[in-house]
Design a protein around this motif. Structure first.
Motif, PDB file in Angstrom:
ATOM      1  N   ARG A 132      40.689  33.546  32.414  1.00 17.32           N
ATOM      2  CA  ARG A 132      39.899  34.677  31.921  1.00 17.32           C
ATOM      3  C   ARG A 132      39.119  35.324  33.066  1.00 17.32           C
ATOM      4  NH1 ARG A 132      37.764  31.955  28.289  1.00 17.32           N
ATOM      5  NH2 ARG A 132      35.742  31.537  29.231  1.00 17.32           N
ATOM      6  N   ILE A 133      38.450  34.509  33.872  1.00 16.79           N
ATOM      7  CA  ILE A 133      37.676  35.031  35.009  1.00 16.79           C
ATOM      8  C   ILE A 133      38.607  35.697  36.017  1.00 16.79           C
ATOM      9  CG2 ILE A 133      36.185  34.377  36.948  1.00 16.79           C
ATOM     10  CD1 ILE A 133      34.842  34.187  34.140  1.00 16.79           C
ATOM     11  N   TYR A 134      39.704  35.028  36.325  1.00 11.91           N
ATOM     12  CA  TYR A 134      40.694  35.533  37.286  1.00 11.91           C
ATOM     13  C   TYR A 134      41.192  36.912  36.852  1.00 11.91           C
ATOM     14  CZ  TYR A 134      44.715  35.017  40.509  1.00 11.91           C
ATOM     15  OH  TYR A 134      45.641  35.172  41.516  1.00 11.91           O
ATOM     16  N   GLN A 135      41.549  37.052  35.577  1.00  8.01           N
ATOM     17  CA  GLN A 135      42.063  38.333  35.071  1.00  8.01           C
ATOM     18  C   GLN A 135      40.991  39.416  35.095  1.00  8.01           C
ATOM     19  OE1 GLN A 135      43.582  37.088  31.265  1.00  8.01           O
ATOM     20  NE2 GLN A 135      45.559  36.474  32.128  1.00  8.01           N
ATOM     21  N   THR A 136      39.762  39.048  34.779  1.00 12.94           N
ATOM     22  CA  THR A 136      38.663  40.017  34.815  1.00 12.94           C
ATOM     23  C   THR A 136      38.464  40.551  36.229  1.00 12.94           C
ATOM     24  OG1 THR A 136      37.558  38.941  32.954  1.00 12.94           O
ATOM     25  CG2 THR A 136      36.191  40.343  34.368  1.00 12.94           C
ATOM     26  N   VAL A 137      38.451  39.655  37.210  1.00 14.58           N
ATOM     27  CA  VAL A 137      38.294  40.077  38.601  1.00 14.58           C
ATOM     28  C   VAL A 137      39.492  40.920  39.029  1.00 14.58           C
ATOM     29  CG1 VAL A 137      38.143  39.266  41.002  1.00 14.58           C
ATOM     30  CG2 VAL A 137      36.802  38.135  39.204  1.00 14.58           C
ATOM     31  N   GLN A 138      40.678  40.512  38.618  1.00 17.47           N
ATOM     32  CA  GLN A 138      41.891  41.252  38.982  1.00 17.47           C
ATOM     33  C   GLN A 138      41.867  42.674  38.407  1.00 17.47           C
ATOM     34  OE1 GLN A 138      45.564  39.355  37.700  1.00 17.47           O
ATOM     35  NE2 GLN A 138      46.476  39.835  39.676  1.00 17.47           N
ATOM     36  N   GLN A 139      41.308  42.855  37.234  1.00 16.97           N
ATOM     37  CA  GLN A 139      41.197  44.195  36.643  1.00 16.97           C
ATOM     38  C   GLN A 139      40.153  45.035  37.370  1.00 16.97           C
ATOM     39  OE1 GLN A 139      40.329  43.192  32.580  1.00 16.97           O
ATOM     40  NE2 GLN A 139      42.492  42.832  32.071  1.00 16.97           N
ATOM     41  N   ARG A 140      39.037  44.407  37.750  1.00 13.51           N
ATOM     42  CA  ARG A 140      37.952  45.139  38.424  1.00 13.51           C
ATOM     43  C   ARG A 140      38.261  45.446  39.876  1.00 13.51           C
ATOM     44  NH1 ARG A 140      32.694  41.779  36.879  1.00 13.51           N
ATOM     45  NH2 ARG A 140      32.538  41.902  39.131  1.00 13.51           N
TER      46      ARG A 140
END
Length: 173
Positions: A35-43
């Motif tokens: 979840r954190i990884y995907q959030t950072v990847q989107q930002r």
């Protein structure tokens, strides 16, 4: 020989390690990490060329957008986001001063991918790592790996890497 698609932009191999190498924190909380990884990847966009999450460390190859080599802030956001709200042992004074929980090692290993051969070697290393660490005897048996995406895309066969039960002898690094 496998045909790996060369990622665009600047491409780097990483090893990111927990402070306590005896823990299984990353696999125990893999949904949180995802979840954190995907959030950072989107930002802060980047492409994950290959990845493998192990109990106490992870390996990844990222391709960053052209003219963007700021992988450091991305890892900082991932590590901080994963750590936030988690209980850790008792961190040292130096970690407390830097507002660190002591979950991750401060530093990580990064390597700029030089060419196609270097990329192929590092992707293979990532995918074979669970076997190397004795977690499974076949690459396909470790679910927390981009190996399965490579199989789905037809880049690698499902039996890539063989079965260590069929191989005798000791192999060091």
């Amino acid at each position: 020989m496998s045909r790996y698609r060369r990622a665009q932009g600047s491409t780097f191999f990483f090893t990111v390690v927990l402070a306590d190498r005896s823990t299984t924190l990353l696999v125990d909380h893999v949904d949180r990490l995802r979840r954190i990884y995907q959030t950072v990847q989107q930002r802060r966009p980047f492409e994950t060329v290959a990845i493998c999450v192990l109990p106490d460390h992870l390996h990844a190859i990222w391709s960053l957008p052209d003219h963007d080599v700021d992988f450091s802030s991305r890892w900082n956001l991932i590590k901080g986001g994963f750590s936030r709200g988690m209980e850790a042992g008792s961190p040292s004074m130096s970690k407390l001063k830097k507002r660190e929980k002591g979950i991750w090692q401060r530093r990580y290993w990064e390597h700029a991918i030089r060419d196609e051969e270097d990329l192929e070697r590092h992707v293979d290393y990532i995918h074979f790592n669970p076997v190397k660490h004795g977690l499974v005897t076949r690459v396909r048996d470790w679910s927390l790996s981009s190996f399965h995406r490579y199989v789905e895309q037809g880049t690698l066969p499902v039996d890539w890497g063989g079965d260590m039960r069929d191989i005798s002898g000791q192999f060091g690094e």
